[in-house]
Design a protein around this motif. Structure first.
Motif, PDB file in Angstrom:
ATOM      1  N   LEU A 185      -0.078   3.794  -7.340  1.00  0.00           N
ATOM      2  CA  LEU A 185      -0.387   2.780  -8.340  1.00  0.00           C
ATOM      3  C   LEU A 185      -1.849   2.389  -8.163  1.00  0.00           C
ATOM      4  CD1 LEU A 185       2.702   0.470  -7.656  1.00  0.00           C
ATOM      5  CD2 LEU A 185       2.487   2.163  -9.498  1.00  0.00           C
ATOM      6  N   SER A 214       5.412   0.072   0.890  1.00  0.00           N
ATOM      7  CA  SER A 214       5.206   0.870  -0.319  1.00  0.00           C
ATOM      8  C   SER A 214       6.481   0.752  -1.135  1.00  0.00           C
ATOM      9  CB  SER A 214       4.957   2.325   0.091  1.00  0.00           C
ATOM     10  OG  SER A 214       5.167   3.199  -1.002  1.00  0.00           O
ATOM     11  N   ILE A 215       6.416   1.004  -2.442  1.00  0.00           N
ATOM     12  CA  ILE A 215       7.658   0.999  -3.228  1.00  0.00           C
ATOM     13  C   ILE A 215       8.087   2.410  -3.612  1.00  0.00           C
ATOM     14  CG2 ILE A 215       7.421  -1.368  -4.046  1.00  0.00           C
ATOM     15  CD1 ILE A 215       6.604  -0.133  -6.813  1.00  0.00           C
ATOM     16  N   GLY A 216       7.384   3.432  -3.120  1.00  0.00           N
ATOM     17  CA  GLY A 216       7.808   4.801  -3.407  1.00  0.00           C
ATOM     18  C   GLY A 216       6.639   5.763  -3.315  1.00  0.00           C
ATOM     19  N   TYR A 250       4.402   7.524  -4.918  1.00  0.00           N
ATOM     20  CA  TYR A 250       3.524   7.742  -6.060  1.00  0.00           C
ATOM     21  C   TYR A 250       2.418   6.721  -5.917  1.00  0.00           C
ATOM     22  CZ  TYR A 250       6.971   4.242  -7.160  1.00  0.00           C
ATOM     23  OH  TYR A 250       7.834   3.185  -7.054  1.00  0.00           O
ATOM     24  N   THR A 276       0.840  -1.192   0.000  1.00  0.00           N
ATOM     25  CA  THR A 276       0.000   0.000   0.000  1.00  0.00           C
ATOM     26  C   THR A 276       0.879   1.246   0.000  1.00  0.00           C
ATOM     27  OG1 THR A 276      -1.419   1.347   1.452  1.00  0.00           O
ATOM     28  CG2 THR A 276      -0.168  -0.399   2.516  1.00  0.00           C
TER      29      THR A 276
HETATM   30 CL1  6GU Z   1       2.636  -1.010  -2.622  1.00  0.00          CL
HETATM   31  N1  6GU Z   1       0.582   0.072  -3.820  1.00  0.00           N
HETATM   32  C1  6GU Z   1      -0.022   1.056  -4.500  1.00  0.00           C
HETATM   33  N2  6GU Z   1      -1.309   0.910  -4.836  1.00  0.00           N
HETATM   34  N3  6GU Z   1       0.587   2.171  -4.862  1.00  0.00           N
HETATM   35  C2  6GU Z   1       1.866   2.291  -4.521  1.00  0.00           C
HETATM   36  C3  6GU Z   1       2.566   1.315  -3.825  1.00  0.00           C
HETATM   37  C4  6GU Z   1       1.874   0.193  -3.473  1.00  0.00           C
HETATM   38  N4  6GU Z   1       3.819   1.744  -3.624  1.00  0.00           N
HETATM   39  C5  6GU Z   1       3.895   2.916  -4.200  1.00  0.00           C
HETATM   40  N5  6GU Z   1       2.724   3.280  -4.736  1.00  0.00           N
END
Ligand code: 6GU
Length: 236
Positions: free
Chosen positions: A143, A137-139, A141, A93
């Motif tokens: 997704l 989270s990967i950053g 922004y 998330t």
């Molecule tokens: Cl893990 N999920 C979503 N929906 N958006 C993201 C994310 C994860 N990491 C960065 N943006």
């Protein structure tokens, strides 16, 4: 004696095909073929109990977007934990803490973990409270879903499992692994659109080359990631 360190990753998702397909390429594929990594996808929709196979609903209190139901997610997770160890349960998330190389290293030796790909607006908080151990989270922004993030986590973690990479690919001097960005690299042809290769790389003095590469790494890190440079200077 060396002990084979196997890794099992369970992935709860509405789109298992995305993850299964990703696992058919490159290093992830090789790690699965060598039985060093196991990737097990679960389709969340298989755990709905109504005719329309509903996984989400409108939020209490109103507002735009849909929220994933806690009961459907709980049954999906139970399908993993009743027959296997689910390990650490990680929700993907944008609200989570950001994935780092340190975290990837930790996950790669953890044995088992479970990724949950959220969709839509979010998931019912009660599910997080009861079942989620960590949120990643990967950053910074947004997704539309957790699947691309799951692929990122799977890739970053898989390549660190001992035996997955050969000596040349060894992750040990990667960017971030040693707190510096990587140096520039060159290969044939020796001349490309009027540009040549730095002389030092053509000279064959390996001590000098190593020194140049380290210098370049520091230079790049200073220019591009002053935030990383601060940490590096303090640590060294
Ligand atoms: Cl893990 N999920 C979503 N929906 N958006 C993201 C994310 C994860 N990491 C960065 N943006």
């Amino acid at each position: 004696v060396t002990v084979m360190q196997r890794l099992t990753i369970h992935v709860l998702t509405l789109f298992p095909d995305i993850i299964d397909h990703y696992a058919k390429y490159g290093i992830v594929r090789r790690s699965v073929e060598r039985e060093l990594v196991q990737i097990h996808t679960v389709n969340i929709r298989d755990f709905t109990e109504d005719r329309h196979r509903t996984v989400d609903d409108t939020p209490y209190g109103g507002g735009a977007g849909m929220i994933m139901r806690a009961d459907v997610l709980a049954r999906s997770l139970e399908s993993v934990s009743k027959s296997n160890d689910a390990g650490k349960v990680i929700l993907l998330t944008p609200q989570g803490r950001t994935l780092t190389q340190t975290l990837a290293n930790e996950l790669s030796i953890s044995g088992t973990f479970t990724l949950i790909c959220g969709r839509y607006r979010g998931i019912d908080e009660r599910f997080c409270e009861r079942y989620v151990d960590d949120e990643l989270s990967i950053g910074d922004y947004v997704l539309s879903g957790g699947e691309p993030a799951a692929m990122v986590v799977i890739d970053a973690v898989t390549r660190l499992v001992p035996g997955v990479m050969n000596d040349f690919e060894s992750g040990l001097d990667d960017s971030f692994q040693n707190d510096l960005l990587d140096c520039p690299w060159y290969t044939r042809p020796v001349e490309f659109e009027g540009m040549t290769v730095p002389d030092v790389l053509m000279g064959g003095d390996h001590k000098k080359i190593e020194c140049w590469r380290h210098e370049q790494s520091i230079l790049r890190t200073k220019q591009r990631r002053p935030d990383m440079m601060k940490k590096y200077s303090t640590d060294k």
